[in-house]
Design a protein around this motif. Structure first.
Motif, PDB file in Angstrom:
ATOM      1  N   ARG A  69       0.813  -1.216   0.000  1.00 56.78           N
ATOM      2  CA  ARG A  69       0.000   0.000   0.000  1.00 56.78           C
ATOM      3  C   ARG A  69       0.849   1.271   0.000  1.00 56.78           C
ATOM      4  O   ARG A  69       0.611   2.181  -0.804  1.00 56.78           O
ATOM      5  N   ARG A  70       1.817   1.336   0.904  1.00 58.37           N
ATOM      6  CA  ARG A  70       2.592   2.567   1.072  1.00 58.37           C
ATOM      7  C   ARG A  70       3.726   2.696   0.064  1.00 58.37           C
ATOM      8  O   ARG A  70       3.920   3.755  -0.539  1.00 58.37           O
ATOM      9  N   GLU A  71       4.512   1.633  -0.109  1.00 62.33           N
ATOM     10  CA  GLU A  71       5.692   1.733  -0.974  1.00 62.33           C
ATOM     11  C   GLU A  71       5.360   1.570  -2.449  1.00 62.33           C
ATOM     12  O   GLU A  71       5.883   2.311  -3.290  1.00 62.33           O
ATOM     13  N   LEU A  72       4.498   0.603  -2.772  1.00 62.68           N
ATOM     14  CA  LEU A  72       4.138   0.393  -4.179  1.00 62.68           C
ATOM     15  C   LEU A  72       2.913   1.190  -4.596  1.00 62.68           C
ATOM     16  O   LEU A  72       2.684   1.402  -5.788  1.00 62.68           O
ATOM     17  N   GLY A  73       2.122   1.619  -3.615  1.00 65.21           N
ATOM     18  CA  GLY A  73       0.940   2.424  -3.931  1.00 65.21           C
ATOM     19  C   GLY A  73      -0.162   1.655  -4.633  1.00 65.21           C
ATOM     20  O   GLY A  73      -0.937   2.241  -5.405  1.00 65.21           O
ATOM     21  N   LEU A  74      -0.284   0.348  -4.361  1.00 69.04           N
ATOM     22  CA  LEU A  74      -1.343  -0.429  -4.990  1.00 69.04           C
ATOM     23  C   LEU A  74      -2.704   0.041  -4.492  1.00 69.04           C
ATOM     24  O   LEU A  74      -2.881   0.356  -3.315  1.00 69.04           O
ATOM     25  N   SER A  75      -3.677   0.053  -5.371  1.00 73.89           N
ATOM     26  CA  SER A  75      -5.037   0.349  -4.944  1.00 73.89           C
ATOM     27  C   SER A  75      -5.555  -0.814  -4.108  1.00 73.89           C
ATOM     28  O   SER A  75      -5.105  -1.956  -4.248  1.00 73.89           O
ATOM     29  N   ALA A  76      -6.509  -0.533  -3.224  1.00 72.35           N
ATOM     30  CA  ALA A  76      -7.037  -1.568  -2.342  1.00 72.35           C
ATOM     31  C   ALA A  76      -7.648  -2.721  -3.130  1.00 72.35           C
ATOM     32  O   ALA A  76      -7.697  -3.856  -2.634  1.00 72.35           O
ATOM     33  N   ALA A  77      -8.107  -2.464  -4.348  1.00 65.86           N
ATOM     34  CA  ALA A  77      -8.717  -3.527  -5.160  1.00 65.86           C
ATOM     35  C   ALA A  77      -7.680  -4.477  -5.737  1.00 65.86           C
ATOM     36  O   ALA A  77      -8.040  -5.555  -6.219  1.00 65.86           O
ATOM     37  N   ARG A  78      -6.407  -4.093  -5.668  1.00 62.88           N
ATOM     38  CA  ARG A  78      -5.352  -4.876  -6.308  1.00 62.88           C
ATOM     39  C   ARG A  78      -4.636  -5.820  -5.344  1.00 62.88           C
ATOM     40  O   ARG A  78      -3.709  -6.527  -5.763  1.00 62.88           O
ATOM     41  N   PHE A  79      -5.024  -5.854  -4.085  1.00 64.84           N
ATOM     42  CA  PHE A  79      -4.377  -6.792  -3.167  1.00 64.84           C
ATOM     43  C   PHE A  79      -5.302  -7.118  -2.010  1.00 64.84           C
ATOM     44  O   PHE A  79      -6.228  -6.369  -1.689  1.00 64.84           O
ATOM     45  N   LYS A  80      -5.020  -8.261  -1.394  1.00 67.61           N
ATOM     46  CA  LYS A  80      -5.717  -8.685  -0.180  1.00 67.61           C
ATOM     47  C   LYS A  80      -4.695  -9.361   0.728  1.00 67.61           C
ATOM     48  O   LYS A  80      -4.034 -10.321   0.330  1.00 67.61           O
ATOM     49  N   VAL A  81      -4.567  -8.827   1.938  1.00 69.74           N
ATOM     50  CA  VAL A  81      -3.645  -9.383   2.930  1.00 69.74           C
ATOM     51  C   VAL A  81      -4.481  -9.842   4.119  1.00 69.74           C
ATOM     52  O   VAL A  81      -5.204  -9.053   4.718  1.00 69.74           O
ATOM     53  N   ILE A  82      -4.368 -11.134   4.462  1.00 71.34           N
ATOM     54  CA  ILE A  82      -5.253 -11.728   5.465  1.00 71.34           C
ATOM     55  C   ILE A  82      -4.428 -12.412   6.542  1.00 71.34           C
ATOM     56  O   ILE A  82      -3.704 -13.383   6.271  1.00 71.34           O
ATOM     57  N   GLY A  83      -4.532 -11.919   7.763  1.00 69.91           N
ATOM     58  CA  GLY A  83      -3.863 -12.558   8.887  1.00 69.91           C
ATOM     59  C   GLY A  83      -4.687 -13.717   9.403  1.00 69.91           C
ATOM     60  O   GLY A  83      -5.810 -13.532   9.871  1.00 69.91           O
ATOM     61  N   TYR A  84      -4.142 -14.925   9.322  1.00 65.92           N
ATOM     62  CA  TYR A  84      -4.872 -16.125   9.751  1.00 65.92           C
ATOM     63  C   TYR A  84      -4.597 -16.491  11.207  1.00 65.92           C
ATOM     64  O   TYR A  84      -5.409 -17.143  11.843  1.00 65.92           O
ATOM     65  N   TRP A  85      -3.412 -16.110  11.713  1.00 69.35           N
ATOM     66  CA  TRP A  85      -3.088 -16.497  13.085  1.00 69.35           C
ATOM     67  C   TRP A  85      -1.979 -15.573  13.601  1.00 69.35           C
ATOM     68  O   TRP A  85      -1.293 -14.908  12.829  1.00 69.35           O
ATOM     69  N   THR A  86      -1.872 -15.495  14.915  1.00 73.49           N
ATOM     70  CA  THR A  86      -0.849 -14.649  15.511  1.00 73.49           C
ATOM     71  C   THR A  86       0.156 -15.488  16.287  1.00 73.49           C
ATOM     72  O   THR A  86      -0.226 -16.444  16.969  1.00 73.49           O
ATOM     73  N   PRO A  87       1.445 -15.169  16.191  1.00 71.96           N
ATOM     74  CA  PRO A  87       2.454 -15.900  16.962  1.00 71.96           C
ATOM     75  C   PRO A  87       2.553 -15.407  18.404  1.00 71.96           C
ATOM     76  O   PRO A  87       3.300 -15.979  19.203  1.00 71.96           O
TER      77      PRO A  87
END
Length: 296
Positions: free
Chosen positions: A231-249
């Motif tokens: 989002r910040r460095e490449l400037g992708l639009s929100a429609a162009r990626f999905k990041v999903i946290g499945y679990w926390t360490p």
């Protein structure tokens, strides 16, 4: 939304640390799949020592509630690895852990045991003009990746990278000719995750970013850098990626969050409340940056 009562019909070891649980029964007969490869459900586990008894909540609009006086069932979120409506079966793949709720339950699941699950929701949504995509995940996201790969449209060049704890955790799955699959050993709670480095090494400004889609799932903390990078460095639009946290360490994350000073929790809430016109991904980046500072 519906709450379904699923009865275990069989379990299938896929790897030393991944077990498939197949559910059937009257409660699964009306389970309506979205057809989206990474669709997920909330799973409600038995609340006591009897594995055939589960305290199911009742639907309330888009959410649910435990009936007054009823015990609250422990809940975790899982992706659906397979749906066969013609025979009334649903598969969920569990990573086996010695601690927690879901892992020990799956390790000991037997035919006749019962869990609940709600109606599924999917997140994978590449824009119609996508010409290339990158799918990156650890073992927890492997079921979703396999289902996504099975339905990839012709003409979309796809790179898949899967991080698994051991060579024996590789699960081969069918992919179209335009899909490349790479396996990486590490992470998954057994060492530092390389998901962030993997995404940075594959997705960069040399690609036609306006034609791509990036889907990443796995360890929540490792993915914070991924979200900020895309989002910040490449400037992708929100429609162009999905990041999903499945679990926390982070052990006992929920209780540690609850133990934060009230002023800090108000500050974290304000990140969301005071920026109603910002893109949710931008707010999430700021929220996660503050969590990093707090050690959460």
């Amino acid at each position: 939304m519906n709450i379904h009562r699923g009865i275990v019909s069989r379990t299938t070891p896929l790897t030393p640390t991944l077990r498939r649980v197949t559910l059937e029964g009257p409660g699964i007969a009306d389970f309506l799949s979205t057809g989206i490869g990474d669709e997920y459900v909330r799973v409600f586990f038995p609340h006591g020592d009897d594995p055939t008894e589960v305290s199911l909540p009742v639907p309330e609009g888009d959410w649910w509630a435990t009936p007054p006086g009823a015990p609250e069932a422990p809940m975790r979120t899982y992706t659906i690895s397979g749906v066969r409506p013609h025979v009334g079966e649903v598969d969920i793949d569990f990573v086996i852990h010695r601690t927690g709720i879901a892992g020990p339950w799956a390790a000991n699941a037997r035919p006749g045991h019962v869990i609940g699950l709600n109606s599924p929701t999917g997140l994978y949504a590449p824009p119609a003009d996508t010409t290339w995509q990158v799918l990156v995940s650890d073992l927890t996201g492997l079921p979703a990746v396999a289902r996504i790969a099975a339905g990839i449209r012709a003409g979309i060049r796809t790179r898949i990278v899967l991080e698994v704890p051991d060579e024996n955790d590789r699960v081969e799955f069918a992919v179209p000719e335009n899909v490349e699959v790479t396996w990486v050993i590490g992470g998954n709670g057994h060492g530092p995750s390389a998901l962030g480095q993997v995404v940075r090494s594959i997705v960069d400004a040399r690609l036609p970013l306006a034609e791509g889609y990036v889907w990443v799932a796995g360890e929540t903390v490792a993915l914070r850098d991924v979200r900020a990078y895309l989002r910040r460095e490449l400037g992708l639009s929100a429609a162009r990626f999905k990041v999903i946290g499945y679990w926390t360490p982070i052990e006992n994350w929920t209780s540690k969050y609850a133990d934060l000073p009230e002023t800090v929790r108000r500050e974290l809430d304000a990140i969301w409340v005071d920026t109603p016109h910002d893109e949710p991904e931008d707010v999430q980046v700021r929220f996660e940056a503050r969590l990093n500072q707090l050690g959460l």
